[in-house]
Enzyme design. Sequence first.
Site, mmCIF file in Angstrom:
data_model
loop_
_atom_site.group_PDB
_atom_site.id
_atom_site.type_symbol
_atom_site.label_atom_id
_atom_site.label_comp_id
_atom_site.label_asym_id
_atom_site.label_seq_id
_atom_site.Cartn_x
_atom_site.Cartn_y
_atom_site.Cartn_z
ATOM 1 N N HIS A 69 -9.824 -5.270 -3.912
ATOM 2 C CA HIS A 69 -8.716 -5.699 -2.868
ATOM 3 C C HIS A 69 -8.709 -5.748 -1.675
ATOM 4 O O HIS A 69 -10.186 -5.971 -0.713
ATOM 5 C CB HIS A 69 -7.934 -4.312 -3.286
ATOM 6 C CG HIS A 69 -8.669 -3.355 -2.737
ATOM 7 N ND1 HIS A 69 -9.387 -2.088 -2.865
ATOM 8 C CD2 HIS A 69 -8.819 -2.354 -1.625
ATOM 9 C CE1 HIS A 69 -10.000 -1.308 -2.736
ATOM 10 N NE2 HIS A 69 -8.819 -1.884 -1.859
ATOM 11 N N ASP A 118 1.145 -1.083 0.139
ATOM 12 C CA ASP A 118 0.307 0.470 -0.074
ATOM 13 C C ASP A 118 0.558 0.879 -0.175
ATOM 14 O O ASP A 118 1.896 1.411 0.534
ATOM 15 C CB ASP A 118 -0.648 -0.046 1.494
ATOM 16 C CG ASP A 118 -2.159 0.991 1.497
ATOM 17 O OD1 ASP A 118 -3.112 0.505 0.962
ATOM 18 O OD2 ASP A 118 -1.719 1.646 1.197
HETATM 19 P P1 5GP Z 1 -10.510 0.848 0.345
HETATM 20 O O1 5GP Z 1 -10.336 2.347 1.232
HETATM 21 O O2 5GP Z 1 -10.763 1.451 -1.412
HETATM 22 O O3 5GP Z 1 -10.443 0.049 0.783
HETATM 23 O O4 5GP Z 1 -8.511 1.259 0.027
HETATM 24 C C1 5GP Z 1 -7.931 2.007 -0.804
HETATM 25 C C2 5GP Z 1 -6.255 1.324 -0.647
HETATM 26 O O5 5GP Z 1 -5.364 2.199 -1.757
HETATM 27 C C3 5GP Z 1 -5.750 2.567 0.483
HETATM 28 O O6 5GP Z 1 -5.199 2.134 1.477
HETATM 29 C C4 5GP Z 1 -4.570 3.464 -0.380
HETATM 30 O O7 5GP Z 1 -3.606 4.234 0.494
HETATM 31 C C5 5GP Z 1 -3.960 2.675 -1.349
HETATM 32 N N1 5GP Z 1 -3.719 3.384 -2.631
HETATM 33 C C6 5GP Z 1 -4.316 4.528 -3.226
HETATM 34 N N2 5GP Z 1 -3.630 4.873 -4.509
HETATM 35 C C7 5GP Z 1 -3.186 4.009 -3.783
HETATM 36 C C8 5GP Z 1 -1.696 4.040 -5.041
HETATM 37 O O8 5GP Z 1 -1.522 4.366 -6.122
HETATM 38 N N3 5GP Z 1 -0.969 2.924 -4.918
HETATM 39 C C9 5GP Z 1 -0.793 1.901 -3.668
HETATM 40 N N4 5GP Z 1 0.488 1.268 -3.782
HETATM 41 N N5 5GP Z 1 -1.730 1.759 -3.118
HETATM 42 C C10 5GP Z 1 -2.485 3.352 -3.229
#
Ligand code: 5GP
Length: 122
Positions: free
Chosen positions: A105, A34
């Site tokens: 994810h 992340d």
């Molecule tokens: P959600 O809130 O959708 O469950 O989590 C999305 C996750 O994606 C977050 O923890 C955020 O930090 C991560 N994330 C967002 N953009 C990127 C990116 O460009 N690269 C990576 N490696 N993680 C990302």
Amino acid sequence: MAGYDDNNVFAKILRGEIPCDKVYEDDHVLAFNDINPQTPTHVLVIPKGQYVSSDDFFSEASDAEIAALFRAAGKIARDKGLPQDGYRILANCGRDAHQEVPHFHLHIFAGCDLGVMIRPNR
Ligand code: 5GP
């Protein structure tokens, strides 16, 4: 449910348009660290197929894709030695769960005491 947005950030990672710190890859799955880790280990495990959320994935993905995702999560955890001290797997789905990226994810969190499971805003 809204359709899949091909411009989401994980779609761009899958197409190689933006980089990621890759942890694991196979025919169905990509995993990477992340970008904003919430714990010392914070890995994202995603299907290569276009699924918006867990709801979409669990209903529409093939058995092979579903098995591959969970096998991969288990292998990543084992390869990192996480079962010894423990880890948490989480998937956010939709508004109330604050899902930010509309490509399904799993989060794998580990490396510290992860605290109580959840603190809802009632
Ligand atoms: P959600 O809130 O959708 O469950 O989590 C999305 C996750 O994606 C977050 O923890 C955020 O930090 C991560 N994330 C967002 N953009 C990127 C990116 O460009 N690269 C990576 N490696 N993680 C990302």
